[in-house]
Scaffold this active site. Structure first.
Site, PDB file in Angstrom:
ATOM      1  CG  LEU A   1      -1.970  -1.058   1.333  1.00 46.37           C
ATOM      2  CD1 LEU A   1      -2.710  -0.980   2.673  1.00 46.37           C
ATOM      3  CD2 LEU A   1      -2.970  -0.935   0.187  1.00 46.37           C
ATOM      4  CG  ASP A   2       0.559   4.274  -2.918  1.00 48.97           C
ATOM      5  OD1 ASP A   2       1.307   3.394  -3.380  1.00 48.97           O
ATOM      6  OD2 ASP A   2      -0.293   4.883  -3.592  1.00 48.97           O
ATOM      7  CE  LYS A   3       6.608   7.663   4.685  1.00 49.86           C
ATOM      8  NZ  LYS A   3       7.847   8.410   4.522  1.00 49.86           N
TER       9      LYS A   3
END
Ligand code: URA
Length: 255
Positions: A123-125
């Protein structure tokens, strides 16, 4: 006979390797089964609180067979689990990796004392929500391989409401730049600000690029389910729990 010497050596080596991989250090066994820190485990072992097959062992580097040795702490038998499965409600600001210069999702499970955990997919940051963490490489591979088309559902906070044309373009699949197209998706409009989007792929920044392609913008992104397992909404961001046997079973249906 000389001719087969190499083969013989290979089998000897192979045998040794198999035996070696079955065994683990006693202190590590204790850390992984009882969630002790390495220093606690060493102290308990030294203090005579740990037995292996009924005999007190006072050294943490003794090798034990996690499947066969009977290891007890204060008289209670400890059971080794080869594979462990967790669901994490990922908070923003953590990188989905095992190692990074910044904070990783694995840091949030430090007290499990397992050094073989990894996040299933990325998942993106700044994305929050469901992240499965395990040490089961086969399952991780199946859940992330594009050929298995595992469904991932996101709750998306958007900058502008979606028109019908936007919704159908997102559902049908569209050019998301860099020569890539998104695949068919399920789009459920909740309100002018929120929409659920379910995708079967895991292209880099996929949801953000899909919204950008229709002139919109993702303000917040949260994964709410993956492979038929829903995020437990009682978990606050940063909290995690073990997957239930039924949830593990559901994930294994994809294997
Ligand atoms: N799509 C994105 O754009 N970001 C994520 O983190 C997951 C899916």
């Amino acid at each position: 006979m000389k001719k087969y010497g190499f083969l013989y050596l290979f089998f000897i080596f192979y045998d040794v390797k198999i035996v070696y991989t079955q065994f683990m250090r006693l202190d590590r066994f204790l850390c992984e089964t009882a969630a002790f820190s390495r220093s606690e485990a060493k102290a308990y072992i030294k203090g005579g609180r740990v037995t292996v097959d009924g005999i007190i062992v006072r050294s943490g580097d003794v090798k034990v067979d996690p499947d066969k040795s009977i290891i007890s702490f204060d008289g209670i038998d400890l059971k080794y689990e080869q594979f462990v499965y967790f669901m994490l409600n990922k908070p923003a600001g953590f990188v989905s990796a095992t190692k990074d210069a910044g904070k990783t999702v694995i840091d949030l499970l430090k007290s499990e004392n397992r050094d073989d955990l990894f996040p299933v997919g990325r998942l993106d940051k700044d994305t929050t929500g469901l992240l499965i963490i395990t040490n089961d490489g086969d399952l991780g591979h199946h859940l992330t391989s594009p050929k298995h088309g595992i469904l991932k559902k996101y709750l998306v906070k958007i900058a502008h409401s979606l028109s019908e044309a936007d919704t159908s373009a997102l559902s049908e699949g569209l050019d998301i730049g860099n020569g890539e197209r998104s695949d068919k998706a399920t789009v459920e409009v909740i309100s002018d600000d929120y929409v659920y989007i379910t995708v079967s792929e895991g292209k880099f920044h996929e949801i953000k690029r899909m919204l950008k392609a229709v002139g919109n913008e993702v303000l917040e992104l949260k994964r709410v389910s993956m492979g038929g397992v829903a995020l437990d909404e009682s978990l606050k961001e940063g909290e995690y729990r073990r997957l239930l046997p039924s949830e593990i079973e559901r994930l294994n249906e994809h294997v």
